[in-house]
Every structure is written in C-alpha cells, then in structure tokens.
Motif scaffolding. Structure first.
Motif, short mmCIF file in Angstrom:
data_model
loop_
_atom_site.label_atom_id
_atom_site.label_comp_id
_atom_site.label_asym_id
_atom_site.label_seq_id
_atom_site.Cartn_x
_atom_site.Cartn_y
_atom_site.Cartn_z
N ASP A 155 53.96 44.11 47.99
CA ASP A 155 54.96 44.33 46.95
C ASP A 155 54.32 44.55 45.59
N SER A 156 54.99 45.31 44.73
CA SER A 156 54.65 45.29 43.31
C SER A 156 55.03 43.92 42.77
N SER A 157 54.15 43.34 41.96
CA SER A 157 54.39 41.97 41.50
C SER A 157 53.54 41.67 40.28
N VAL A 158 53.84 40.52 39.66
CA VAL A 158 52.96 39.92 38.67
C VAL A 158 52.40 38.65 39.29
N ALA A 159 51.07 38.56 39.34
CA ALA A 159 50.35 37.38 39.84
C ALA A 159 50.69 37.04 41.29
N GLY A 160 51.10 38.03 42.05
CA GLY A 160 51.35 37.81 43.47
C GLY A 160 50.12 38.13 44.30
N PRO A 161 50.21 37.94 45.61
CA PRO A 161 49.09 38.31 46.48
C PRO A 161 48.89 39.82 46.46
N LEU A 162 47.63 40.24 46.61
CA LEU A 162 47.31 41.66 46.53
C LEU A 162 47.08 42.26 47.91
N LEU A 163 47.32 43.54 47.98
CA LEU A 163 46.97 44.30 49.18
C LEU A 163 45.47 44.57 49.10
N TRP A 164 44.70 43.53 49.43
CA TRP A 164 43.24 43.58 49.28
C TRP A 164 42.61 43.44 50.66
N THR A 195 43.02 36.88 53.09
CA THR A 195 43.76 35.65 52.81
C THR A 195 42.93 34.45 53.26
N PRO A 196 42.87 33.38 52.45
CA PRO A 196 43.38 33.31 51.08
C PRO A 196 42.57 34.18 50.14
N GLN A 197 43.12 34.43 48.96
CA GLN A 197 42.44 35.30 48.00
C GLN A 197 41.78 34.47 46.90
N PRO A 198 40.59 34.86 46.47
CA PRO A 198 39.84 34.06 45.49
C PRO A 198 40.58 33.97 44.15
N GLU A 199 40.28 32.93 43.40
CA GLU A 199 40.73 32.82 42.02
C GLU A 199 39.84 31.82 41.29
#
Length: 361
Positions: free
Chosen positions: A40-49, A172-176
């Motif tokens: 989805d397009s989002s703010v601070a959501g998970p990315l299509l990475w 997943t999970p995605q780094p931060e």
C-alpha cells in the motif's frame, strides 16, 4: 474513507484569468492513523522491499545511540491518544515519566552504519502526480532521524525508485534505527487517502502587476467585511438586558459571518503532506531550487507538513473531517515537525535520478 477537499471559496481564475498560466495539480495524501500493508501507499508503513536487497543505512559520523527510543515515542503517542478527553491514569503517568532522552545504546558508535527510518511509500497507482524514472511506479522515502547532516544540520533523506512488479518475497521484519534524535523525527504509521487538487503559484513569484491586483482585491474584500460588520452586527451592549445576552448575540453574529478569503491561505497552495504542486515560501523569501547536475528548476516532489491544515488554512479541511476539526489525529496525524514545520523534497524533472534537494519552511 475518502477525503474530499471543499471547493475553493472563490473561482480565483474567474477573478484573475492570468492565473490559468500559474496552475499545477498536487495530490494531497491525507494521512490518517491506520495499518497499511506492504503493497500500500502509506506513511511509515511496511515497504515493498525485497529479501536480499540491502536496506539503506546512514554512514555519516554522528551520535546514533543517544536520543529517544522509537519504542518510547510510539508508546507515548498510543497513551496520549487513548487518554484523549481524560486524565492519565497513575500507571500511564509513570510510564510517560520514565521516557527520557538518554544514551540508550552506548555500544552504538558514531561511525557505525545505522538503518534508515522508512518514512513513506507512494505508488503511481494511487498518486497521479507522482512522476519518476521511466518504468518505475513506486517511490520509497527514508531518512536518518538525527538532525546532524550537512552544513545546515538537517536530516538526511534517501529516495528509492523501483518497479513494484519486480519485488518478490518481501523482507520482514524490516530494519529501523533504535533511537531518534527528536521525537518529531519519527512519523506515526498512517494509511493515506490520495486526492488530486488544483494549486496556484505562490503570490511572491507571480508577475508584480498580478500580485498588486490580488492584493487590491483582498483589501476590497476586507473593506466589504468591515462595512457588513458595521451595518449588520449586534447593537451596543446597552441594548441588552445583561452582558451575557450581548456576548451571546455577538457570538451568533460571528458564526454567521463569512470567513475571510485570502489568496495564500485559501486559493493558492494546499497544506499537508502531498506529492507535486507548488512550494510555499511563507517564512522566507523565495529561493531557487535548481538541479546541481543540469541546472533545471526542481519542483517539489514530496511535501512533509506538520499540519493537515491550521487556523489560517482551515478551508482546506476535508469535508469528511469537519465534525472532528479539533481532533489532533486529523490536524496533526503524523507527528513530524521538521525545520519550522515543513520540509520539501525536490527532484529534477529532466531526470528524477539526479540528486534531490531539500528545502525547509
């Protein structure tokens, strides 16, 4: 739920036909608290990475373990959101009091690579004003949440353009990063409700003659409002049995008054997070933002704003939110405050892969 910007209070091109040459579309993102998916397009959501692709990291030497824990920032916001309209419980207050800026990760050295924070994901499927390199339909935005970069000591922004169809298994999970320099550098996770609107160029960049015409028109509107107030407002306090009755009549009269119309606040540039559109220079003189590779003028790609709208720009508040116009989840859904409240990411229209630039207001 969709978000719908009310029609502008005046057809500004009908009043000033010359403004037709100074129009541009923008897509307001209307972020609101939610749980987006990786696609989805989002703010601070998970990315299509994709799995196996290195995550962007900050390699600039600066303190990276000192500040606010991201987990604390998010917990604080959940507690504050849950306590709206009531006092904090004893347990909530104790938990809030325990959240301090400190050296939370002392083993993290200044020169160590630090995962960047996922800030936004925007797809051309959802956002018509998103224009990137040919064949790439997805923009992913990252920043280092420490204002310690470059001569101006700002955050560092990284853009990743990709073709969404090429992404296989999602990481997943995605780094931060574990810590942010300021809480206001951490966006709250939001779904977005993209809506395309029409904007008109910043007043100070219009032809001088057109600027003078707009200013004279605004002064005329103020004169009309003053005359209306004099003719139609409540009579003096002496005409009422009590001062309270007079105050009530004044309040009722104010409620019936049309809101003041201002080019910059109501007819020009939309507030809030958005893609495309014009840049507002409301705190400084206009400054050129040109590509450092080819010299082309760089319009805003992404605007990161403290407010969905403020008191001066209230006419831009979506119709669906009018009953919640004082709700902080509507007015300040993301919780980010950069510069003096607004940051723009500019990209080159000739080649979006040329280095981007930032501007702040």
């Amino acid at each position: 739920m969709t978000r719908t910007t009310p029609p502008r209070p005046v057809d500004v091109e009908g009043v000033f036909p010359a403004l037709a040459a100074h129009r541009r579309t923008a897509t307001r993102l209307h972020p609101r608290h939610g749980v987006p998916g990786a696609g989805d397009s989002s703010v601070a959501g998970p990315l299509l990475w994709p799995v196996g692709e290195p995550w962007p990291v900050c390699t600039v030497a600066h303190p990276k373990g000192t500040g606010h824990l991201l987990s604390d920032v998010r917990l604080r916001r959940r507690i504050q959101d849950g306590a709206r309209g009531r006092d904090f419980t004893g347990d909530e207050q104790r938990r809030l009091d325990a959240m301090k800026a400190a050296d939370h990760v002392p083993d993290l050295r200044d020169e160590d690579p630090l995962p960047m924070l996922a800030v936004a994901q925007v797809s051309t499927r959802d956002v018509p004003d998103l224009v990137g390199p040919e064949g790439r339909d997805l923009l992913q935005v990252f920043w280092c949440p420490f204002e310690a970069h470059g001569p101006d000591r700002t955050i560092d922004v990284v853009l990743k353009w990709r073709r969404s169809a090429d992404v296989g298994t999602v990481l997943t999970p995605q780094p931060e990063p574990p810590v942010a320099g300021r809480e206001e550098c951490v966006p709250t996770t939001c779904v977005v409700h993209p809506e395309q609107v029409m904007e008109h160029e910043y007043l100070g960049l219009l032809d001088e003659e057109l600027q003078e015409e707009i200013s004279a028109w605004e002064e005329g509107l103020l004169d009309e409002d003053d005359d209306d107030d004099y003719e139609d407002g409540p009579s003096s306090a002496a005409s009422y049995a009590t001062y309270e009755e007079y105050e009530a009549a004044m309040a009722a009269a104010r409620a019936e008054e049309p809101e003041e119309i201002d080019y910059m606040s109501d007819l020009s540039i939309a507030p809030g997070w958005k893609v495309g559109g014009f840049a507002s220079w409301h705190l400084t003189d206009p400054a050129p933002v040109d590509c450092q590779v080819c010299g082309t003028a760089m319009p805003p790609l992404l605007t990161v704003d403290k407010w969905e709208c403020d008191g001066a720009s209230r006419s831009w508040l979506p119709v669906e939110d009018r009953d919640a116009e004082n709700d902080p989840r509507v007015l300040d859904p993301v919780g980010v405050y950069l510069g003096r409240g607004l940051m723009r990411v500019h990209t080159c229209p000739t080649d979006p892969l040329h280095p981007h630039r930032l501007s702040f207001q």
